[in-house]
Scaffold this motif. Sequence first.
Motif, PDB file in Angstrom:
ATOM      1  N   LEU A  36     -15.023  -9.846  -7.743  1.00  0.00           N
ATOM      2  CA  LEU A  36     -15.666  -7.850  -7.682  1.00  0.00           C
ATOM      3  C   LEU A  36     -15.242  -7.514  -6.641  1.00  0.00           C
ATOM      4  CD1 LEU A  36     -17.406  -5.474  -8.586  1.00  0.00           C
ATOM      5  CD2 LEU A  36     -19.352  -7.603  -7.858  1.00  0.00           C
ATOM      6  N   ILE A  37     -15.083  -8.554  -5.493  1.00  0.00           N
ATOM      7  CA  ILE A  37     -14.990  -7.465  -4.286  1.00  0.00           C
ATOM      8  C   ILE A  37     -13.328  -7.755  -4.194  1.00  0.00           C
ATOM      9  CG2 ILE A  37     -14.382  -8.946  -1.150  1.00  0.00           C
ATOM     10  CD1 ILE A  37     -17.036 -10.034  -1.911  1.00  0.00           C
ATOM     11  N   ILE A  38     -12.538  -8.613  -4.933  1.00  0.00           N
ATOM     12  CA  ILE A  38     -10.942  -8.245  -4.467  1.00  0.00           C
ATOM     13  C   ILE A  38     -10.975  -6.764  -4.976  1.00  0.00           C
ATOM     14  CG2 ILE A  38      -8.781  -9.132  -5.400  1.00  0.00           C
ATOM     15  CD1 ILE A  38      -9.832 -11.763  -4.692  1.00  0.00           C
ATOM     16  N   VAL A  39     -11.228  -7.384  -6.478  1.00  0.00           N
ATOM     17  CA  VAL A  39     -10.943  -5.352  -7.730  1.00  0.00           C
ATOM     18  C   VAL A  39     -11.451  -4.306  -7.033  1.00  0.00           C
ATOM     19  CG1 VAL A  39     -11.582  -4.760  -9.988  1.00  0.00           C
ATOM     20  CG2 VAL A  39     -11.117  -6.688  -9.382  1.00  0.00           C
ATOM     21  N   LEU A  40     -12.721  -4.248  -6.261  1.00  0.00           N
ATOM     22  CA  LEU A  40     -12.852  -3.716  -5.375  1.00  0.00           C
ATOM     23  C   LEU A  40     -12.072  -2.635  -4.511  1.00  0.00           C
ATOM     24  CD1 LEU A  40     -16.813  -3.523  -5.984  1.00  0.00           C
ATOM     25  CD2 LEU A  40     -15.942  -2.092  -6.505  1.00  0.00           C
ATOM     26  N   LEU A  82      -4.487  -9.950  -9.133  1.00  0.00           N
ATOM     27  CA  LEU A  82      -4.852 -10.952 -10.105  1.00  0.00           C
ATOM     28  C   LEU A  82      -3.905 -12.265 -10.325  1.00  0.00           C
ATOM     29  CD1 LEU A  82      -7.930  -9.579 -12.001  1.00  0.00           C
ATOM     30  CD2 LEU A  82      -7.731 -10.587  -9.434  1.00  0.00           C
ATOM     31  N   ASN A  83      -2.719 -12.132 -11.090  1.00  0.00           N
ATOM     32  CA  ASN A  83      -1.573 -12.950 -11.070  1.00  0.00           C
ATOM     33  C   ASN A  83      -1.692 -13.611 -10.086  1.00  0.00           C
ATOM     34  OD1 ASN A  83      -0.116 -11.077 -13.729  1.00  0.00           O
ATOM     35  ND2 ASN A  83      -1.962 -11.726 -13.873  1.00  0.00           N
ATOM     36  N   MET A 143       0.523  -1.209  -0.233  1.00  0.00           N
ATOM     37  CA  MET A 143      -0.116  -0.070   0.094  1.00  0.00           C
ATOM     38  C   MET A 143       0.786   0.850  -0.300  1.00  0.00           C
ATOM     39  SD  MET A 143      -3.064  -1.568  -0.001  1.00  0.00           S
ATOM     40  CE  MET A 143      -2.372  -2.428  -1.072  1.00  0.00           C
ATOM     41  N   SER A 144       0.079   2.482  -0.569  1.00  0.00           N
ATOM     42  CA  SER A 144       0.929   3.486  -0.173  1.00  0.00           C
ATOM     43  C   SER A 144       1.762   3.977   1.092  1.00  0.00           C
ATOM     44  CB  SER A 144       0.381   4.452  -0.389  1.00  0.00           C
ATOM     45  OG  SER A 144      -0.843   4.814   0.103  1.00  0.00           O
ATOM     46  N   GLN A 145       1.177   3.638   2.284  1.00  0.00           N
ATOM     47  CA  GLN A 145       2.016   3.807   3.211  1.00  0.00           C
ATOM     48  C   GLN A 145       2.274   3.027   3.923  1.00  0.00           C
ATOM     49  OE1 GLN A 145      -1.351   3.277   2.838  1.00  0.00           O
ATOM     50  NE2 GLN A 145      -2.576   2.960   5.447  1.00  0.00           N
ATOM     51  N   GLY A 146       3.066   1.961   2.298  1.00  0.00           N
ATOM     52  CA  GLY A 146       3.902   1.228   3.410  1.00  0.00           C
ATOM     53  C   GLY A 146       3.227  -0.389   4.439  1.00  0.00           C
ATOM     54  N   GLN A 147       2.072   0.045   4.201  1.00  0.00           N
ATOM     55  CA  GLN A 147       2.012  -1.375   5.002  1.00  0.00           C
ATOM     56  C   GLN A 147       1.391  -2.062   3.580  1.00  0.00           C
ATOM     57  OE1 GLN A 147      -1.019   0.962   6.981  1.00  0.00           O
ATOM     58  NE2 GLN A 147      -0.990   0.276   8.524  1.00  0.00           N
ATOM     59  N   GLU A 148       0.687  -3.096   4.743  1.00  0.00           N
ATOM     60  CA  GLU A 148       0.763  -4.474   3.225  1.00  0.00           C
ATOM     61  C   GLU A 148      -0.913  -4.834   3.029  1.00  0.00           C
ATOM     62  OE1 GLU A 148       3.956  -7.209   3.479  1.00  0.00           O
ATOM     63  OE2 GLU A 148       4.690  -5.775   1.192  1.00  0.00           O
ATOM     64  N   ILE A 149      -1.577  -5.723   2.272  1.00  0.00           N
ATOM     65  CA  ILE A 149      -3.143  -6.111   2.661  1.00  0.00           C
ATOM     66  C   ILE A 149      -2.517  -7.455   1.630  1.00  0.00           C
ATOM     67  CG2 ILE A 149      -3.804  -4.633   1.967  1.00  0.00           C
ATOM     68  CD1 ILE A 149      -6.590  -5.544   3.150  1.00  0.00           C
ATOM     69  N   PRO A 150      -2.121  -9.011   2.501  1.00  0.00           N
ATOM     70  CA  PRO A 150      -3.012  -9.924   1.172  1.00  0.00           C
ATOM     71  C   PRO A 150      -4.437  -9.763   0.745  1.00  0.00           C
ATOM     72  CG  PRO A 150      -2.283 -10.543   3.500  1.00  0.00           C
ATOM     73  CD  PRO A 150      -2.641  -9.404   3.987  1.00  0.00           C
ATOM     74  N   PHE A 151      -4.397  -9.798  -0.630  1.00  0.00           N
ATOM     75  CA  PHE A 151      -5.510 -10.130  -1.489  1.00  0.00           C
ATOM     76  C   PHE A 151      -5.706 -11.395  -1.943  1.00  0.00           C
ATOM     77  CE2 PHE A 151      -5.274  -5.507  -1.948  1.00  0.00           C
ATOM     78  CZ  PHE A 151      -6.137  -5.356  -1.051  1.00  0.00           C
ATOM     79  N   CYS A 152      -4.735 -11.828  -1.988  1.00  0.00           N
ATOM     80  CA  CYS A 152      -5.272 -13.973  -1.552  1.00  0.00           C
ATOM     81  C   CYS A 152      -4.229 -14.168  -0.900  1.00  0.00           C
ATOM     82  CB  CYS A 152      -4.485 -14.479  -3.310  1.00  0.00           C
ATOM     83  SG  CYS A 152      -4.623 -15.427  -3.398  1.00  0.00           S
ATOM     84  N   THR A 153      -6.002 -14.495  -0.211  1.00  0.00           N
ATOM     85  CA  THR A 153      -5.339 -15.482   2.005  1.00  0.00           C
ATOM     86  C   THR A 153      -4.924 -16.088   1.627  1.00  0.00           C
ATOM     87  OG1 THR A 153      -7.545 -15.527   2.106  1.00  0.00           O
ATOM     88  CG2 THR A 153      -7.057 -13.861   1.825  1.00  0.00           C
TER      89      THR A 153
END
Length: 303
Positions: free
Chosen positions: A167-171, A190-191, A17-27
Amino acid sequence: NNKTILSSFLNVGEVSMSQGQEIPFCTQEQYSAHNEITAISPSKPDKGSSSQEKEDSSASLSKSGTENLPVDPLDEKVTSLVQFLLHKYQTKEPITKAEVLDVVVKECKDHFLEILRRASKHMEVVFGVDVKEVDPTRHTYALVNKLGLTYDARLSGEEGMPKTSLLIIVLGVIFMKGNRATEEEIWKVLNMMDLYSGRNHFIFGEPRKFITKDLVQERYLEYQQVANSDPPCYEFLWGPRAHAEASKMKLLEFFTEIHESDPRCFPSQYEEALRDEAERAQARLAARASTNSQDSSEQALKF
């Protein structure tokens, strides 16, 4: 543990993320559930694949499917129940506890609640669908999209599995990237999920058409050229239907809950989600006041 029964189908990654934090979208849980289903799902090779690619793909899936088959009886039942629920989704048939016990759970009736809990979690994180008990007396269940999204590919004649999670992941990527995400950023995520442009995925089909055509036509996404870009590049934004249906707070809570985190770990998104909640509450109050006023006027006319 579910993780011991999986084949190597999806990669797990994190998006900075822009502030240096990370969030996994594929858990990890998505990874686990995807692969558990993959182990017993037929694979359809891409039409454009070479014969060697098809053989390699078949060999890989065959190997993973045999080496990592469920060994825990509950894991087997969870997988069977997920498949059962997907069939019910496709046929739009009602789901009853009695049928689940008779067809799926069978000799593991004492573990029904645990099997249902784990299967429901898989349906949630992989397919973006909640399993809701709609009649506690008759013990009937319904499959409902996460976050109140009303998208249903079946209405347009499409068959297959639920695509709400994509759809949720893209949003989510768009929201976490400051409400606009470049095409490159979207495909990077997505990759990680083994979703590639032009390649059919066993759950989501061909993803490019889905995100650039179908979801744009359904007004969930806007897909436009980045201003003054040369060579031209494109970006995604939320469409009007996404703004109307999707709560940013619920979206943020969904991702952080999966990872046992807290929405406040992402302060800028959390503040925006709070503002979004306040605006939604005001809109609901205004709509209710308008309805009450209209009812009052109609009552007055009767007299």
